[in-house]
Enzyme design. Sequence first.
Site, PDB file in Angstrom:
ATOM      1  N   SER A  89     -37.863  27.084 -36.882  1.00  0.00           N
ATOM      2  CA  SER A  89     -37.673  25.687 -36.480  1.00  0.00           C
ATOM      3  C   SER A  89     -38.825  25.130 -35.645  1.00  0.00           C
ATOM      4  O   SER A  89     -38.953  23.919 -35.523  1.00  0.00           O
ATOM      5  CB  SER A  89     -36.369  25.529 -35.704  1.00  0.00           C
ATOM      6  OG  SER A  89     -36.444  26.203 -34.465  1.00  0.00           O
ATOM      7  N   HIS A 129     -36.885  24.784 -28.370  1.00  0.00           N
ATOM      8  CA  HIS A 129     -37.235  23.518 -29.021  1.00  0.00           C
ATOM      9  C   HIS A 129     -37.999  22.620 -28.063  1.00  0.00           C
ATOM     10  O   HIS A 129     -38.068  22.880 -26.864  1.00  0.00           O
ATOM     11  CB  HIS A 129     -35.991  22.799 -29.543  1.00  0.00           C
ATOM     12  CG  HIS A 129     -35.495  23.353 -30.843  1.00  0.00           C
ATOM     13  ND1 HIS A 129     -34.329  22.936 -31.415  1.00  0.00           N
ATOM     14  CD2 HIS A 129     -35.996  24.292 -31.687  1.00  0.00           C
ATOM     15  CE1 HIS A 129     -34.133  23.587 -32.552  1.00  0.00           C
ATOM     16  NE2 HIS A 129     -35.130  24.421 -32.730  1.00  0.00           N
ATOM     17  N   ASP A 185     -31.426  17.737 -32.037  1.00  0.00           N
ATOM     18  CA  ASP A 185     -30.551  18.907 -31.886  1.00  0.00           C
ATOM     19  C   ASP A 185     -29.100  18.594 -31.529  1.00  0.00           C
ATOM     20  O   ASP A 185     -28.361  19.510 -31.208  1.00  0.00           O
ATOM     21  CB  ASP A 185     -31.114  19.832 -30.799  1.00  0.00           C
ATOM     22  CG  ASP A 185     -32.391  20.507 -31.229  1.00  0.00           C
ATOM     23  OD1 ASP A 185     -32.659  20.566 -32.440  1.00  0.00           O
ATOM     24  OD2 ASP A 185     -33.121  20.984 -30.347  1.00  0.00           O
TER      25      ASP A 185
END
Length: 180
Positions: free
Chosen positions: A57, A96, A123
């Site tokens: 990701s 992230h 997210d």
Amino acid sequence: MGWIRESIESVKSMKIRESLFQIISLGMIVSSAFMIWKGLMCITGSESPVVVVLSESMEPGFQRGDILFLHMSKDPIRAGEIVVFNVKGRDIPIVHRVIEVHEHQRTDEVDILTKGDNNDVNDRMLYAQGQFWLKQQHIMGRAVGFLPYAGWATIIMTEKPIIKYVLIGLLGLLVITSKD
């Protein structure tokens, strides 16, 4: 398989004093690793000073298997920073990028929205049900450095637990049977 038989014979032939010494040595190795981890926690201010990137990701910035070094400072979190967070209902921390920050002046609270660099959407679907923003308590640390691909051993041992148990058994056997 001859070396296994030799190792077992070596263990059987050890005297009690040698056996106790080997057990104490193994305990010292384990406790040293624990102390190093706790020391890193104190120095970095993060409950997890080192994490492994487990998915794609964050590509191309971070690859699966990269090790991230984390630090938690008092400075406010800003958009663009890479953070590691944990939300209720998920056992594994997520790495992230912060894409949006809302600071509430009256309460000094901060709302944080994240997104993986390789993902199309933010997210919010990863957060707990009914949760639309991360709070400061969800943030485990900020990425301050990384070591490429060094975390693959962790990924392999997580995905194939038998390898982890075999390695731990072999290391324990080596410590117990060593003569130094």
